[in-house]
Scaffold this motif. Sequence first.
Motif, PDB file in Angstrom:
ATOM      1  N   GLU A   1       3.385   6.580  -6.813  1.00 36.81           N
ATOM      2  CA  GLU A   1       2.479   7.453  -7.550  1.00 36.81           C
ATOM      3  C   GLU A   1       2.689   8.935  -7.221  1.00 36.81           C
ATOM      4  O   GLU A   1       2.439   9.795  -8.068  1.00 36.81           O
ATOM      5  CB  GLU A   1       1.033   7.042  -7.272  1.00 36.81           C
ATOM      6  N   SER A   2       3.160   9.218  -6.012  1.00 34.68           N
ATOM      7  CA  SER A   2       3.281  10.618  -5.588  1.00 34.68           C
ATOM      8  C   SER A   2       4.723  11.090  -5.447  1.00 34.68           C
ATOM      9  O   SER A   2       4.955  12.235  -5.054  1.00 34.68           O
ATOM     10  CB  SER A   2       2.563  10.812  -4.246  1.00 34.68           C
TER      11      SER A   2
ATOM     12  N   ARG B   1       2.965   1.700  -3.201  1.00 34.40           N
ATOM     13  CA  ARG B   1       2.153   2.228  -4.291  1.00 34.40           C
ATOM     14  C   ARG B   1       1.973   3.739  -4.148  1.00 34.40           C
ATOM     15  O   ARG B   1       2.153   4.485  -5.123  1.00 34.40           O
ATOM     16  CB  ARG B   1       0.774   1.553  -4.317  1.00 34.40           C
ATOM     17  N   THR B   2       1.639   4.191  -2.957  1.00 31.02           N
ATOM     18  CA  THR B   2       1.452   5.620  -2.738  1.00 31.02           C
ATOM     19  C   THR B   2       2.736   6.390  -3.011  1.00 31.02           C
ATOM     20  O   THR B   2       2.724   7.453  -3.653  1.00 31.02           O
ATOM     21  CB  THR B   2       0.974   5.878  -1.304  1.00 31.02           C
TER      22      THR B   2
ATOM     23  N   ASP C   1       6.807  10.244  -3.196  1.00 30.41           N
ATOM     24  CA  ASP C   1       6.950  10.562  -1.779  1.00 30.41           C
ATOM     25  C   ASP C   1       8.172   9.816  -1.234  1.00 30.41           C
ATOM     26  O   ASP C   1       8.092   8.631  -0.886  1.00 30.41           O
ATOM     27  CB  ASP C   1       5.689  10.149  -1.039  1.00 30.41           C
TER      28      ASP C   1
ATOM     29  N   LEU D   1       0.834  -1.205   0.000  1.00 29.32           N
ATOM     30  CA  LEU D   1       0.000   0.000   0.000  1.00 29.32           C
ATOM     31  C   LEU D   1       0.870   1.257   0.000  1.00 29.32           C
ATOM     32  O   LEU D   1       0.665   2.184  -0.806  1.00 29.32           O
ATOM     33  CB  LEU D   1      -0.914   0.013   1.220  1.00 29.32           C
ATOM     34  N   ASP D   2       1.832   1.294   0.905  1.00 31.24           N
ATOM     35  CA  ASP D   2       2.687   2.468   1.023  1.00 31.24           C
ATOM     36  C   ASP D   2       3.626   2.605  -0.174  1.00 31.24           C
ATOM     37  O   ASP D   2       3.901   3.728  -0.630  1.00 31.24           O
ATOM     38  CB  ASP D   2       3.493   2.403   2.321  1.00 31.24           C
TER      39      ASP D   2
END
Length: 223
Positions: free
Chosen positions: A35-36, A31-32, A38, A28-29
């Motif tokens: 995409e960002s 992927r985030t 981060d 989950l992290d």
Amino acid sequence: MREQYRIELRRLSRDLTEIARLVHRAILDARTALESADVHLAQQVISEDARIDRLQNTLDEQAVRLLALQAPVATDLRAVVASLRMSASLERMGDLARHIAQLTRLRYPEHVLPDCVQELFARMADAAVEVAEETVMLLDSRDLVHADRVDAVNTRMNELHASVFRAIAAPSWTATPATTTDVTLASRYLERFTDHGVSVADKTRYLVTGEWTAHGGPETGRS
């Protein structure tokens, strides 16, 4: 003595589910972060992978101790052996989430993926997260409906993975060699993530039914 043995068997199952939950959080992290762009979240995924590794080592040591001291047979033997093999697949899933985070960190502050494939990778990431969710529910419940769902999502992931290679091979592809390499690696990491989910599903089927049927996970010859 036998009551302690039963407690240790239940602990194996709980620890396996806990590793799966950590893997779910990792993907989950990752992927985030991908995409960002981060980098802080990416670094968190990378750091947290050590926790997955430690829990896997603890589980494996416990399983080997049970084999050596208790000599389990029949269903109990299947449970211990399957736990050893599933923990390896889950640990590898955590590694693959870490690899995705490492790509994010490597290219920061730029994004890893060019605009033309971001929608495709969003679908791939969704599939990876879904496999992680189904794996947690499968290990928690031993309901083989979840194993079937893992197989179905993996089939979808394989199609998406092939689409990435078609995009790279198209005459319209103009990305740099570095970006092409990043895209290829990211696609491979996500595809292998769900393959290892299939491996966990296969082992759970074996644990529940006593029958071995491989559905094309990593033990077919790829790692």
